[in-house]
Design an enzyme around this catalytic site. Structure first.
Site, PDB file in Angstrom:
ATOM      1  N   TYR A   1      -9.454   0.752  -4.956  1.00 19.04           N
ATOM      2  CA  TYR A   1      -9.064  -0.640  -4.725  1.00 19.04           C
ATOM      3  C   TYR A   1      -9.108  -1.473  -6.002  1.00 19.04           C
ATOM      4  CZ  TYR A   1      -8.662  -0.274   0.334  1.00 19.04           C
ATOM      5  OH  TYR A   1      -8.239   0.038   1.597  1.00 19.04           O
TER       6      TYR A   1
ATOM      7  N   GLU B   1      -6.691  -5.433   4.556  1.00 15.59           N
ATOM      8  CA  GLU B   1      -7.111  -4.123   4.069  1.00 15.59           C
ATOM      9  C   GLU B   1      -8.109  -4.272   2.916  1.00 15.59           C
ATOM     10  OE1 GLU B   1      -4.382  -1.370   2.180  1.00 15.59           O
ATOM     11  OE2 GLU B   1      -5.024   0.155   3.598  1.00 15.59           O
TER      12      GLU B   1
ATOM     13  N   CYS C   1      -5.131  -0.412  -6.998  1.00 18.26           N
ATOM     14  CA  CYS C   1      -3.964  -0.783  -6.173  1.00 18.26           C
ATOM     15  C   CYS C   1      -3.893  -2.279  -5.909  1.00 18.26           C
ATOM     16  CB  CYS C   1      -3.950   0.013  -4.870  1.00 18.26           C
ATOM     17  SG  CYS C   1      -5.124  -0.536  -3.619  1.00 18.26           S
TER      18      CYS C   1
ATOM     19  N   CYS D   1       0.864  -1.192   0.000  1.00 16.35           N
ATOM     20  CA  CYS D   1       0.000   0.000   0.000  1.00 16.35           C
ATOM     21  C   CYS D   1       0.891   1.229   0.000  1.00 16.35           C
ATOM     22  CB  CYS D   1      -0.892  -0.019   1.243  1.00 16.35           C
ATOM     23  SG  CYS D   1      -1.656   1.570   1.603  1.00 16.35           S
TER      24      CYS D   1
ATOM     25  N   GLU E   1      -0.144   1.886   9.048  1.00 11.88           N
ATOM     26  CA  GLU E   1      -1.359   2.417   9.670  1.00 11.88           C
ATOM     27  C   GLU E   1      -1.031   2.871  11.088  1.00 11.88           C
ATOM     28  OE1 GLU E   1      -1.848  -0.328   7.569  1.00 11.88           O
ATOM     29  OE2 GLU E   1      -3.034   0.834   6.152  1.00 11.88           O
TER      30      GLU E   1
ATOM     31  N   HIS F   1     -12.644   5.852  -2.756  1.00 10.67           N
ATOM     32  CA  HIS F   1     -11.641   4.902  -2.251  1.00 10.67           C
ATOM     33  C   HIS F   1     -11.993   3.470  -2.655  1.00 10.67           C
ATOM     34  CE1 HIS F   1      -7.847   4.755  -0.352  1.00 10.67           C
ATOM     35  NE2 HIS F   1      -8.214   3.857   0.548  1.00 10.67           N
TER      36      HIS F   1
ATOM     37  N   CYS G   1      -3.215   7.605  -1.761  1.00 14.02           N
ATOM     38  CA  CYS G   1      -4.552   7.696  -2.381  1.00 14.02           C
ATOM     39  C   CYS G   1      -5.603   8.288  -1.448  1.00 14.02           C
ATOM     40  CB  CYS G   1      -5.017   6.327  -2.836  1.00 14.02           C
ATOM     41  SG  CYS G   1      -3.699   5.246  -3.367  1.00 14.02           S
TER      42      CYS G   1
ATOM     43  N   THR H   1      -4.000   5.176   7.297  1.00 17.82           N
ATOM     44  CA  THR H   1      -3.006   4.785   6.298  1.00 17.82           C
ATOM     45  C   THR H   1      -2.038   5.931   6.009  1.00 17.82           C
ATOM     46  OG1 THR H   1      -4.531   3.228   5.276  1.00 17.82           O
ATOM     47  CG2 THR H   1      -2.749   4.051   3.894  1.00 17.82           C
TER      48      THR H   1
HETATM   49 FE1  SF4 Z   1      -3.279   1.949   0.052  1.00 15.17          FE
HETATM   50 FE2  SF4 Z   1      -4.730   1.035  -1.972  1.00 15.17          FE
HETATM   51 FE3  SF4 Z   1      -5.807   2.748  -0.198  1.00 15.17          FE
HETATM   52 FE4  SF4 Z   1      -3.928   3.534  -1.979  1.00 15.17          FE
HETATM   53  S1  SF4 Z   1      -6.031   2.798  -2.432  1.00 15.17           S
HETATM   54  S2  SF4 Z   1      -4.019   4.053   0.182  1.00 15.17           S
HETATM   55  S3  SF4 Z   1      -2.623   1.741  -2.056  1.00 15.17           S
HETATM   56  S4  SF4 Z   1      -5.091   0.645   0.182  1.00 15.17           S
HETATM   57 FE    FE Z   2      -6.695   1.543   2.152  1.00 14.45          FE
END
Ligand code: SF4
Ligand code: FE
Length: 490
Positions: free
Chosen positions: A297, A454, A300, A100, A258, A293, A104, A191
């Site tokens: 996902y 996560e 990422c 991660c 985190e 968000h 983001c 995060t």
């Molecule tokens: Fe982390 Fe994925 Fe959230 Fe970006 S979108 S902060 S990589 S979990």
């Molecule tokens: Fe996340």
């Protein structure tokens, strides 16, 4: 200021006086701490890639505010093309870090706060949107990373913020002054909080008028007085503290992060406030941030999935199992699942639309379907990776044993390990160890925080998406379709 590179970003963190605690102690130099540094390297990648010509189109954008070139992580999406590029950028970074990369949450918060403040101002005649544009300009100009912080500790889940026996279970306004407000409470599971220059705070649930002290959004520097963070530990994290550790870490260079972020009566000046008691807009802000968000996902986790599929295939090569038809089929299944997640990320982007404020929002139903799939498919991909890798990924002796000169009988411990853990001879024993430890790291170790748990709880637990799917699914319309074709007249 020009775009920072990774090294400049790391140096910029050293200038901040961020209060970090871990294992009950204050960490004076978090930047070089072996347990924290991999997560900083991961963020640094978001800065470095912005300087590579090959990735310029994905990693940078033209600011809608200043017209200047900025890192895409600080961008307000101006089109469905921007939304798609966001997902592609995230897949790329997942592929480069297998972790991660944390930046983001800020990007998703910028876009949600931008559109929500516009609508609050329209209703109440407030100046939050102007405040926010000024703030985001400052972030873009300095190329800062911002922790978009939403999740409160929540206490008793059956009670609203104002009903909690301990009033601090949700972050709240404790004092209103002429020049600003004072807030108290905490944000959990944050995060990248320690690696962020700034924090952008949002409420975590829809609220009623009784909860209005909890309907608050604002931004502050991460080293402001009264703010401190307690680092969240991860599976196998102390391996990073072992002297000379390398192979046993699986992913030596990168990781996620985190922390619990605590606000012990922090003062927020008026020009950094974006919501103050407008409780009827808390739900809108939550829904929009969560939607963005959940789209994220679909990028990422797909990038990390690409690396895990590759690692499983390498392990099969090293085991001599690469020709087995069931192994080939498992790799196909992993790819199918991974690309399905990507389809969702791209689809909710392609079906995006402009908000009243002018930036683009994803299709909320499709973004929630995306994240719902992410709560499941990485678990199946992980199961298949562990199947292909074999049990050795969790029973293998340490790298110190592989390197040991201690003589036992006719061989050293190192010779014994190297004799009995060789594969088909195509790869060295060391490389075999490396790939298995890497898979262990992604499936069970510190990267598993980002890839597995996560995937389950980040951007909202599965039930949160099901509530949104129920709201957006329009069952009434589907019933009408069925009745019409079936000839039912009521
Ligand atoms: Fe982390 Fe994925 Fe959230 Fe970006 S979108 S902060 S990589 S979990
Ligand atoms: Fe996340």
């Amino acid at each position: 200021m020009a775009l920072m590179n990774g090294a400049q970003y790391i140096e910029s963190l050293r200038k901040l006086d961020i209060k970090v605690y871990m294992f009950g102690e204050k960490i004076e130099n978090f930047v070089d701490h072996p347990m924290i540094r991999p997560s900083i390297n991961c963020v640094a990648m978001t800065y470095d890639l912005a300087h590579e010509a090959e990735y310029e189109d994905l990693m940078t954008a033209k600011s809608s505010i200043t017209g200047k070139k900025i890192n895409r992580f600080a961008h307000l999406h101006q089109s469905t093309d921007d939304l798609r590029k966001k997902v592609k950028m995230q897949r790329l970074l997942g592929q480069k870090t297998a972790s991660c990369f944390q930046r983001c949450v800020g990007m998703d918060a910028f876009n949600a706060v931008f559109s929500t403040t516009f609508e609050i101002d329209q209703k109440y005649g407030t100046k939050y949107h102007e405040n926010f544009i000024k703030y985001l300009t400052f972030i873009q100009e300095n190329d800062f990373i911002v922790d978009g912080a939403m999740t409160d500790p929540k206490g008793d889940r059956a009670l609203s913020p104002s009903q909690q026996p301990d009033p601090d279970m949700f972050l709240r306004i404790v004092e209103k002054r002429a020049d600003g407000i004072v807030v108290r409470g905490a944000k959990a599971h944050q995060t990248g909080s320690i690696n962020s220059h700034e924090h952008l705070i949002m409420p975590t649930i829809a609220m009623t008028e009784a909860d209005k002290a909890y309907a608050v959004s604002f931004a502050i520097p991460s080293d402001v007085d009264g703010l401190y963070m307690i680092y969240g530990r991860q599976s196998c994290d102390t391996r990073k503290m072992e002297e000379g550790a390398d192979i046993d870490l699986g992913n030596k260079q990168f990781g996620g992060q985190e922390a619990l972020v605590v606000f012990d009566d922090v003062f927020i000046p008026n020009d950094r406030i974006f919501m103050c008691e407008e409780w009827d807009f808390a739900g809108m802000l939550v829904e929009r941030f969560a939607g963005y968000h959940r789209q994220s996902y679909g990028g990422c986790k797909v990038g990390v999935g690409d690396v895990l599929i590759g690692a499983a295939a390498v392990a099969a090569d090293f085991n001599g199992a690469d020709k087995a038809s069931h192994v080939k089929d498992k790799l196909i299944e992993m790819t199918h699942l991974n690309e399905t997640l990507y389809c969702c990320g791209i689809a909710c982007s392609a079906e995006g639309s402009p908000t009243a404020a002018g930036n683009y929002q994803i299709d909320l139903l499709l973004a929630n379907v995306c994240k719902q799939n992410v709560t499941r498919f990485p678990y199946e991909i992980t199961r298949l990776a562990e199947d292909i890798a074999g049990g050795l990924m969790v029973t293998m002796p340490s790298e110190k044993d592989f390197n040991s000169d201690l003589k036992v009988g006719s061989m050293t411990i190192g010779e014994t390990c190297n004799k009995y853990f060789k594969g088909n001879g195509k790869a060295s024993v060391e490389n075999r160890m490396r790939i298995l430890r890497f898979i262990e790291n992604m499936c069970l170790g510190s990267s598993a925080v980002g890839y597995r748990t996560e995937s389950m709880h980040g951007a909202g637990s599965p039930q949160a998406q099901r509530i949104m799917i129920a709201r957006q699914g329009n069952i009434a319309h589907k019933k009408e379709l069925a009745k019409k074709i079936a000839g039912i007249k009521e």
